[in-house]
Design a protein around this motif. Structure first.
Motif, PDB file in Angstrom:
ATOM      1  N   LEU A 168       0.879  -1.266  -0.006  1.00  0.00           N
ATOM      2  CA  LEU A 168      -0.102  -0.109   0.150  1.00  0.00           C
ATOM      3  C   LEU A 168       0.786   1.422  -0.098  1.00  0.00           C
ATOM      4  O   LEU A 168       0.499   2.228  -0.768  1.00  0.00           O
ATOM      5  CB  LEU A 168      -0.810   0.087   1.085  1.00  0.00           C
ATOM      6  CG  LEU A 168      -1.814  -1.044   1.161  1.00  0.00           C
ATOM      7  CD1 LEU A 168      -2.698  -1.096   2.678  1.00  0.00           C
ATOM      8  CD2 LEU A 168      -2.899  -1.244   0.008  1.00  0.00           C
ATOM      9  N   SER A 181      -7.293   3.242  -5.076  1.00  0.00           N
ATOM     10  CA  SER A 181      -8.782   3.043  -4.817  1.00  0.00           C
ATOM     11  C   SER A 181      -9.401   1.916  -5.114  1.00  0.00           C
ATOM     12  O   SER A 181     -10.421   1.629  -4.414  1.00  0.00           O
ATOM     13  CB  SER A 181      -8.901   4.267  -5.752  1.00  0.00           C
ATOM     14  OG  SER A 181     -10.568   4.446  -5.874  1.00  0.00           O
ATOM     15  N   LEU A 184      -9.006  -0.442  -2.136  1.00  0.00           N
ATOM     16  CA  LEU A 184      -9.778   0.074  -1.015  1.00  0.00           C
ATOM     17  C   LEU A 184     -11.116  -0.262  -1.314  1.00  0.00           C
ATOM     18  O   LEU A 184     -12.098  -0.233  -0.319  1.00  0.00           O
ATOM     19  CB  LEU A 184      -9.789   1.617  -0.847  1.00  0.00           C
ATOM     20  CG  LEU A 184      -8.422   2.018  -0.107  1.00  0.00           C
ATOM     21  CD1 LEU A 184      -8.320   3.544  -0.207  1.00  0.00           C
ATOM     22  CD2 LEU A 184      -8.004   1.316   1.134  1.00  0.00           C
ATOM     23  N   LYS A 185     -11.445  -0.488  -2.414  1.00  0.00           N
ATOM     24  CA  LYS A 185     -13.230  -1.061  -2.572  1.00  0.00           C
ATOM     25  C   LYS A 185     -13.308  -2.403  -1.971  1.00  0.00           C
ATOM     26  O   LYS A 185     -14.566  -2.862  -1.775  1.00  0.00           O
ATOM     27  CB  LYS A 185     -13.474  -1.225  -4.013  1.00  0.00           C
ATOM     28  CG  LYS A 185     -13.635   0.356  -4.808  1.00  0.00           C
ATOM     29  CD  LYS A 185     -13.776   0.243  -6.238  1.00  0.00           C
ATOM     30  CE  LYS A 185     -13.964   1.703  -6.977  1.00  0.00           C
ATOM     31  NZ  LYS A 185     -14.006   1.847  -8.155  1.00  0.00           N
ATOM     32  N   ASP A 186     -12.609  -3.161  -1.688  1.00  0.00           N
ATOM     33  CA  ASP A 186     -12.346  -4.635  -1.149  1.00  0.00           C
ATOM     34  C   ASP A 186     -11.799  -4.626   0.095  1.00  0.00           C
ATOM     35  O   ASP A 186     -11.057  -5.392   0.417  1.00  0.00           O
ATOM     36  CB  ASP A 186     -11.639  -5.396  -2.261  1.00  0.00           C
ATOM     37  CG  ASP A 186     -12.078  -6.908  -1.876  1.00  0.00           C
ATOM     38  OD1 ASP A 186     -13.242  -7.054  -1.168  1.00  0.00           O
ATOM     39  OD2 ASP A 186     -11.503  -7.874  -2.400  1.00  0.00           O
ATOM     40  N   GLU A 187     -12.269  -3.755   0.906  1.00  0.00           N
ATOM     41  CA  GLU A 187     -11.563  -3.389   2.112  1.00  0.00           C
ATOM     42  C   GLU A 187     -11.430  -4.594   3.273  1.00  0.00           C
ATOM     43  O   GLU A 187     -10.551  -4.792   4.233  1.00  0.00           O
ATOM     44  CB  GLU A 187     -12.089  -2.234   2.971  1.00  0.00           C
ATOM     45  CG  GLU A 187     -13.480  -2.320   3.351  1.00  0.00           C
ATOM     46  CD  GLU A 187     -13.941  -0.841   3.927  1.00  0.00           C
ATOM     47  OE1 GLU A 187     -13.956  -0.978   5.279  1.00  0.00           O
ATOM     48  OE2 GLU A 187     -13.976   0.082   3.494  1.00  0.00           O
ATOM     49  N   LYS A 188     -12.673  -5.446   3.088  1.00  0.00           N
ATOM     50  CA  LYS A 188     -12.670  -6.661   3.953  1.00  0.00           C
ATOM     51  C   LYS A 188     -11.505  -7.602   3.746  1.00  0.00           C
ATOM     52  O   LYS A 188     -11.179  -8.401   4.829  1.00  0.00           O
ATOM     53  CB  LYS A 188     -14.130  -7.383   3.697  1.00  0.00           C
ATOM     54  CG  LYS A 188     -15.394  -6.575   4.038  1.00  0.00           C
ATOM     55  CD  LYS A 188     -16.487  -7.412   3.881  1.00  0.00           C
ATOM     56  CE  LYS A 188     -17.898  -6.957   4.199  1.00  0.00           C
ATOM     57  NZ  LYS A 188     -18.943  -7.545   4.044  1.00  0.00           N
ATOM     58  N   LEU A 190      -8.528  -6.697   3.473  1.00  0.00           N
ATOM     59  CA  LEU A 190      -7.280  -6.008   3.731  1.00  0.00           C
ATOM     60  C   LEU A 190      -6.901  -6.342   5.094  1.00  0.00           C
ATOM     61  O   LEU A 190      -5.832  -6.002   5.868  1.00  0.00           O
ATOM     62  CB  LEU A 190      -7.439  -4.400   3.627  1.00  0.00           C
ATOM     63  CG  LEU A 190      -7.700  -3.855   2.128  1.00  0.00           C
ATOM     64  CD1 LEU A 190      -7.656  -2.315   2.085  1.00  0.00           C
ATOM     65  CD2 LEU A 190      -6.554  -4.625   1.145  1.00  0.00           C
ATOM     66  N   SER A 196      -7.157   2.887  10.075  1.00  0.00           N
ATOM     67  CA  SER A 196      -6.180   2.795   8.881  1.00  0.00           C
ATOM     68  C   SER A 196      -6.857   2.981   7.489  1.00  0.00           C
ATOM     69  O   SER A 196      -6.206   3.705   6.666  1.00  0.00           O
ATOM     70  CB  SER A 196      -5.365   1.539   8.927  1.00  0.00           C
ATOM     71  OG  SER A 196      -4.702   1.481  10.231  1.00  0.00           O
ATOM     72  N   ILE A 197      -8.071   2.341   7.492  1.00  0.00           N
ATOM     73  CA  ILE A 197      -8.723   2.611   6.321  1.00  0.00           C
ATOM     74  C   ILE A 197      -9.207   3.831   6.011  1.00  0.00           C
ATOM     75  O   ILE A 197      -9.055   4.337   4.829  1.00  0.00           O
ATOM     76  CB  ILE A 197     -10.131   1.684   6.292  1.00  0.00           C
ATOM     77  CG1 ILE A 197      -9.796   0.309   6.222  1.00  0.00           C
ATOM     78  CG2 ILE A 197     -11.194   1.951   5.191  1.00  0.00           C
ATOM     79  CD1 ILE A 197      -9.225  -0.546   4.943  1.00  0.00           C
ATOM     80  N   ARG A 201      -8.045   6.204   2.706  1.00  0.00           N
ATOM     81  CA  ARG A 201      -9.215   6.871   1.792  1.00  0.00           C
ATOM     82  C   ARG A 201      -8.885   8.117   1.646  1.00  0.00           C
ATOM     83  O   ARG A 201      -8.975   8.971   0.612  1.00  0.00           O
ATOM     84  CB  ARG A 201     -10.516   6.672   2.435  1.00  0.00           C
ATOM     85  CG  ARG A 201     -10.915   5.207   2.210  1.00  0.00           C
ATOM     86  CD  ARG A 201     -12.451   4.834   2.539  1.00  0.00           C
ATOM     87  NE  ARG A 201     -12.786   3.481   2.555  1.00  0.00           N
ATOM     88  CZ  ARG A 201     -12.944   2.934   1.426  1.00  0.00           C
ATOM     89  NH1 ARG A 201     -12.874   3.486   0.234  1.00  0.00           N
ATOM     90  NH2 ARG A 201     -13.654   1.723   1.323  1.00  0.00           N
ATOM     91  N   CYS A 204      -5.729   9.048  -0.388  1.00  0.00           N
ATOM     92  CA  CYS A 204      -6.194   8.673  -1.762  1.00  0.00           C
ATOM     93  C   CYS A 204      -7.285   9.598  -2.360  1.00  0.00           C
ATOM     94  O   CYS A 204      -6.793  10.008  -3.496  1.00  0.00           O
ATOM     95  CB  CYS A 204      -6.814   7.261  -1.656  1.00  0.00           C
ATOM     96  SG  CYS A 204      -7.075   6.490  -3.463  1.00  0.00           S
TER      97      CYS A 204
END
Length: 283
Positions: A168, A181, A184-188, A190, A196-197, A201, A204
């Motif tokens: 990252l 970006s 981050l759309k699939d944050e689960k 991560l 942190s998310i 975001r 970004c």
């Protein structure tokens, strides 16, 4: 003058004591340290010579010697190659030390840089996770973010909480905001905490050139996560993020939510808040 005389006498006595066993590795290392601290060039050279002598032994102190020699700005190209050879032959060289030596070698052998990076990547394939982490940290320190992403693509990075942050960070350092970006759309996947998310975001959004209000909303959401977590470290960290992105009011809100646990922490917090307020015109 008296103090200088006392120091010189103490050093002389120490040298005499160490010279009673001049072949002892610990004594050689101490003598080298004394030599290197001397302002006279010829005595400093004696210190480097002692370190080379020690580096070529099997003593545990040889690793310290190699580390110091790799830090010497006067190390020549042949010497850096000799250090790399020594580090490669020793049985138990910590990754940090090996990478220090490799970095010294690459600085003096620029044409071999890519080959060395690829060689080091091949050495850690299939190795324990902590060695992978050390390699990723080294690539980051060397600003080799393209190499890191090549070695650690997302599908590989996401399998470990220890290596994902390096992937990252490389995306951010290279300004590859669109890729970040998408990630981050699939944050689960991560396995990152909400704070942190939120930080990723917001960074970004800034990188993609989103409107200021969008960034503010993301930071405000992050501030709420930081307050809910009720940790000084989280609030302090998000204050730094907000300040770096140009939102001092959110940074102040984070800091004012910190509950100091000591008088020293309270004073440091107060000084920091006042510093931000002064820099922002007493906002």
């Amino acid at each position: 003058a008296r103090k200088q005389g006392d120091t010189a006498r103490a050093e002389s006595l120490l040298r005499q004591a160490l010279m009673k066993d001049p072949s002892d590795p610990a004594s050689i290392l101490r003598l080298a340290t004394l030599d290197l601290g001397n302002p006279m060039a010829e005595i400093q050279q004696s210190g480097w010579d002692r370190l080379w002598e020690l580096a070529n032994t099997d003593a545990k102190e040889s690793l310290v010697a190699i580390d110091q020699l790799a830090s010497n700005p006067l190390t020549t190209s042949p010497q850096s190659a000799a250090l790399l050879d020594l580090a490669s032959k020793k049985a138990s060289v910590p990754p940090r030390l090996r990478y220090h030596v490799v970095s010294a070698f690459m600085r003096l052998h620029t044409a071999d840089r890519d080959a060395m990076l690829n060689l080091e990547a091949s050495r850690v394939v299939g190795r324990p996770e902590e060695e992978m982490e050390a390699f990723c940290q080294w690539l980051t320190d060397e600003n080799e973010h393209e190499h890191l992403l090549k070695f650690l693509p997302f599908e590989k990075a996401v399998t470990s909480a220890r290596t994902l942050p390096f992937h990252l960070n490389a995306l951010m350092r290279l300004g590859r905001w669109s890729e970040l970006s998408q990630v981050l759309k699939d944050e689960k996947r991560l396995h990152l905490d909400a704070l942190s998310i939120a930080e990723l975001r917001a960074k970004c959004a800034r990188g993609l050139g989103e409107p200021p209000q969008v960034i503010r909303d993301l930071l405000e959401r992050g501030r709420e996560f930081a307050i809910a977590a009720r940790t000084t470290a989280g609030l302090d960290r998000f204050a730094n993020v907000s300040l770096a992105l140009g939102y001092p009011d959110i940074a102040l809100a984070c800091l004012k939510s910190v509950a100091p646990t000591s008088a020293a922490q309270r004073e440091a917090l107060y000084d920091r808040i006042m510093s931000i307020q002064r820099s922002e015109g007493d906002m």
